[in-house]
Write an enzyme that holds these catalytic residues in place. Structure first.
Site, short mmCIF file in Angstrom:
data_model
loop_
_atom_site.label_atom_id
_atom_site.label_comp_id
_atom_site.label_asym_id
_atom_site.label_seq_id
_atom_site.Cartn_x
_atom_site.Cartn_y
_atom_site.Cartn_z
N LYS A 144 37.81 43.55 37.06
CA LYS A 144 39.13 42.91 37.14
C LYS A 144 39.07 41.72 38.10
O LYS A 144 38.47 41.81 39.18
CB LYS A 144 40.15 43.94 37.62
CG LYS A 144 41.61 43.48 37.61
CD LYS A 144 42.51 44.64 38.02
CE LYS A 144 43.98 44.30 37.94
NZ LYS A 144 44.84 45.45 38.28
N SER A 184 48.32 46.45 35.19
CA SER A 184 47.83 45.08 35.22
C SER A 184 46.33 44.95 34.95
O SER A 184 45.81 43.84 34.87
CB SER A 184 48.14 44.46 36.60
OG SER A 184 47.47 45.18 37.63
N SER A 219 48.53 50.76 37.15
CA SER A 219 47.76 49.72 36.48
C SER A 219 46.40 50.15 35.95
O SER A 219 45.74 49.37 35.27
CB SER A 219 47.58 48.52 37.42
OG SER A 219 48.81 47.89 37.65
#
Length: 400
Positions: free
Chosen positions: A34, A111, A135
């Site tokens: 990420k 996310s 997330s």
């Protein structure tokens, strides 16, 4: 990034070689990260062009990423994140919406959208994400993956961008539990509070009542399979005071910390933001001490409440989310309702700091549904071992 990225899961950075060990426990596996974590040779963009512009090229790699490289895993690229890691839909106005490999017509969730997308589309074997309010768990549910929100502080976030530090955690995704467990062996030391061989399986009936009836029905076979392995689940009530009280305590703590993290950047540079993220951050600015102080006290009470319920051998079994992923074309109002409903149950792990593992054990309408195990602080590897036992009794998922 990979030369072929049909899922739009990776940030389109120029390819920079990142050395990894030639042998180790993760040899033969590739992974994504990420775009909140520093990797030498790359910027760290946080899903926002101003953060990216100010980042510069990093000279050090975040320790958690380095552990994976040292274990022999090969980095594929940095994955798209929802803007400032402050959303749950997987939509980023600057970098797009990564595709859900298990249900392409539905959102990937956020996310950690790019990480879940990359794994579910088979572009890498596993991927790092972060989980503040859901997330990792939401995308795991939506994309048919194993995903862990670990005990708070269990996996290092050094060298990663913050959102709400007292709630932020580092988790990961994999399509199968065997790969997931291999990564756990590298990222997690021995459990400081391992579960005993025989656990007390607990069914929080108040949490189950939050789910759509069709989702509950779809999860019943997975629940029965879990009970066949771990024993019959005892019905309990997990909420403290009310889900509304839990929701607002979480929101106030997250909101104040998010503004402390991102407020200075926003006020100095006024960066372009997606409308929903901007609205959320504008609200964060309004959180007062009169709201924060009782919310912080509630969090301490809830942690004690859940700790007493679980003891040293209790494990909650519950839906990861209240239903399957929303459709990509749903309205912003529908997405906001989805986020608020999801937070009611997702906030339990956030408020307590306890680990929650989502397992891809069910589906409805052709889309995945996750069943979660939530255990006491420090029981992360024990939960994964339980998931291995459960998975051994079940067929592979039918979606994806």
């Amino acid at each position: 990034m990979p030369l072929h990225d049909p899922a739009h899961a990776f940030v389109p950075y120029p390819d920079v070689p990142v050395p990894h060990a030639s042998t180790g426990p993760l040899t033969g596996l590739c992974f994504g990260v990420k775009d909140l974590f520093d990797i030498a040779g790359y910027p760290t963009g946080g899903g926002n062009p101003i953060v990216l512009a100010r980042s510069g090229i990093k000279t050090r790699t975040a320790p958690t990423v380095q552990r994976l490289l040292d274990a022999g895993a090969r980095l594929v690229g940095k994955t798209v994140t929802d803007e400032l890691a402050f959303s749950m839909t997987g939509h980023n106005v600057h970098f797009g919406a990564p595709l859900n490999g298990a249900a392409p017509e539905r959102i990937s969730g956020g996310s950690s959208s790019g990480s879940a997308s990359a794994v579910s589309n088979g572009l890498c074997d596993f991927a790092l994400g972060t989980d503040t309010g859901g997330s990792v768990r939401a995308p795991a549910n939506h994309c048919g993956l194993y995903g862990l929100r670990p005990t708070h502080g269990r996996v290092s976030l050094q060298g990663a961008l913050d959102l709400a530090p007292s709630l932020d955690t580092c988790g990961w995704f994999a399509r199968d539990v065997q790969t997931f467990a291999r990564v756990a062996d590298v990222l997690l030391d021995a459990d400081p509070a391992p579960l005993p061989a025989q656990v007390r399986l607990l069914k929080p009936i108040d949490v189950w009542a939050l789910s759509a009836p069709a989702a509950v029905a779809a999860l019943e076979p997975a629940l029965r399979a879990t009970e066949a392995v771990l024993g019959a689940a005892q019905p309990v009530q997990a909420q403290l005071d009310s889900f509304e009280a839990m929701y607002w305590a979480f929101r106030y703590v997250q909101g104040r910390e998010a503004w402390m993290t991102d407020g200075p950047l926003l006020e100095r540079y006024a960066p372009p933001l997606g409308a929903a993220v901007k609205q959320r951050l504008d609200w964060c600015k309004t959180v007062t001490d009169a709201q924060l102080v009782p919310a912080t006290a509630f969090r301490a009470r809830f942690r004690a409440h859940l700790g007493a319920l679980l003891g040293r051998d209790g494990v909650l079994v519950m839906p990861t989310m209240h239903d399957i992923a929303p459709l990509r074309g749903d309205s912003e109002d529908a997405f906001e309702d989805y986020r608020n409903r999801s937070t009611e149950s997702l906030c339990m792990a956030g408020l307590s700091g306890f680990p929650q593992l989502s397992m891809p054990l069910a589906s409805r309408a052709g889309a995945p549904l996750g069943l979660s195990l939530l255990g006491p602080a420090g029981s992360d590897r024990s939960l994964i071992a339980l998931a291995e036992r459960i998975a051994a009794t079940l067929p592979a998922p039918i979606y994806g």
